[in-house]
Design an enzyme around this catalytic site. Sequence first.
Site, short mmCIF file in Angstrom:
data_model
loop_
_atom_site.label_atom_id
_atom_site.label_comp_id
_atom_site.label_asym_id
_atom_site.label_seq_id
_atom_site.Cartn_x
_atom_site.Cartn_y
_atom_site.Cartn_z
N LYS A 53 0.08 2.72 4.88
CA LYS A 53 1.08 1.97 5.66
C LYS A 53 0.42 0.86 6.47
CE LYS A 53 4.00 6.05 5.67
NZ LYS A 53 4.67 7.15 6.40
N GLN A 97 4.24 9.69 11.99
CA GLN A 97 3.93 10.30 10.69
C GLN A 97 4.30 11.79 10.69
OE1 GLN A 97 2.93 8.77 7.82
NE2 GLN A 97 3.26 10.77 6.90
N ASP A 120 12.05 4.30 10.32
CA ASP A 120 12.15 5.37 9.32
C ASP A 120 13.61 5.82 9.14
OD1 ASP A 120 9.81 5.97 7.97
OD2 ASP A 120 9.05 7.36 9.51
C1 BQF Z 1 1.95 6.21 -5.26
C2 BQF Z 1 5.18 11.82 1.93
C3 BQF Z 1 5.61 14.14 1.46
C4 BQF Z 1 5.53 14.45 2.82
C5 BQF Z 1 5.29 13.44 3.74
C6 BQF Z 1 2.14 5.46 -2.89
C7 BQF Z 1 2.69 7.00 -1.13
C8 BQF Z 1 2.69 8.03 -2.04
C9 BQF Z 1 2.45 7.77 -3.39
C10 BQF Z 1 2.98 7.23 0.32
C11 BQF Z 1 4.97 10.45 1.52
C12 BQF Z 1 5.02 10.06 0.07
C13 BQF Z 1 4.68 9.50 2.50
C14 BQF Z 1 2.17 6.50 -3.81
C15 BQF Z 1 4.38 8.07 2.16
C16 BQF Z 1 5.06 8.57 -0.11
O1 BQF Z 1 1.20 5.29 -5.61
O2 BQF Z 1 2.61 6.87 -6.08
C17 BQF Z 1 2.41 5.72 -1.55
O3 BQF Z 1 2.21 6.78 1.13
N1 BQF Z 1 4.10 7.92 0.76
C18 BQF Z 1 4.63 9.90 3.86
O4 BQF Z 1 4.40 9.10 4.74
O5 BQF Z 1 4.86 11.16 4.20
C19 BQF Z 1 5.10 12.14 3.29
C20 BQF Z 1 5.44 12.85 1.02
#
Ligand code: BQF
Length: 291
Positions: A53, A97, A120
């Site tokens: 991010k 987060q 968010d």
């Molecule tokens: C990709 C998330 C579960 C729990 C909390 C790029 C992300 C993921 C995959 C990413 C996720 C999942 C995020 C890919 C943010 C998605 O290339 O496929 C980016 O950063 N995510 C989160 O902040 O909290 C989570 C999943």
Amino acid sequence: MSKIIDGKALSMSIKEDIKDKVSAAVSAGLRRPCLAVLIVGDNPASRSYVKGKVSAAEFVGIDSPLIELPESISNEELLAEVRRLNEDPSVDGILVQLPLPGHIDADAVLDAIAVSKDVDGFNPANVAALWLGRPCFVPCTPRGVISLIESTGVEISGKTAVVVGRSNIVGKPVAKLLLDRNATVTIAHSRTKDLASVTRQADILVAAVGCPGMISADMIKPGAVVIDVGINRTADGRLAGDVDYEGASEVAGYITPVPGGVGPMTIAMLMENTFESYSHSMVAPGLEEMS
Ligand code: BQF
């Protein structure tokens, strides 16, 4: 063979677009947009999401101060941090987060984020606005899912959409956004009887269950648009979706890969929401503090 919906490429073009808009605003003498990113503790997955991010923000020209707080922080201390950012007029967006450590009241934290900075879209006031069809921050992953479906050119209106998973962060808001676009929407979940017979009706299938490979080829209607929201870490440390990609790509019309599908779009939409918040406060500076 289905067409691959390239979330990485689409997210890149969205970020390029935001980068241009930020650069135009800065050239016009405005300050940069700012997304404050809070992380509590050192969960490795959370660290890696936050890193992604912050680096996306850097790419588009959004300031993204990272506020790293110890696992041992108290509820009150975390709330005080959020309130400080609420009151800081140079901050457009606040991202906490998730997940938060068990001793923290996550609901209280999300409640505390100013609605006007809730990029968010998890504050209950934003959730209510979404379900009432009022202006709101649309949660990033659901917004990314819709954008991916729209990128195929397949019309949503009148189609049968099935969302598998009913979380507050993905399943429920995705269903609402599809409904807004006149899809006929079913939300299926772990207690759904004969899940395959439900998913086989779907012209648009969104999988958000958190179970690797659970959606198999025989559960997919030939030609369907399949959006895989699953981000599951396998034993060997790689990412796997909720859809059996190999099998499903023989049946679906369009399919998102994991990685490189919904994940990158989530991040791009976070930048979009932050720029939106910034635009609002530039048009009506000071109104945020009053609301
Ligand atoms: C990709 C998330 C579960 C729990 C909390 C790029 C992300 C993921 C995959 C990413 C996720 C999942 C995020 C890919 C943010 C998605 O290339 O496929 C980016 O950063 N995510 C989160 O902040 O909290 C989570 C999943």
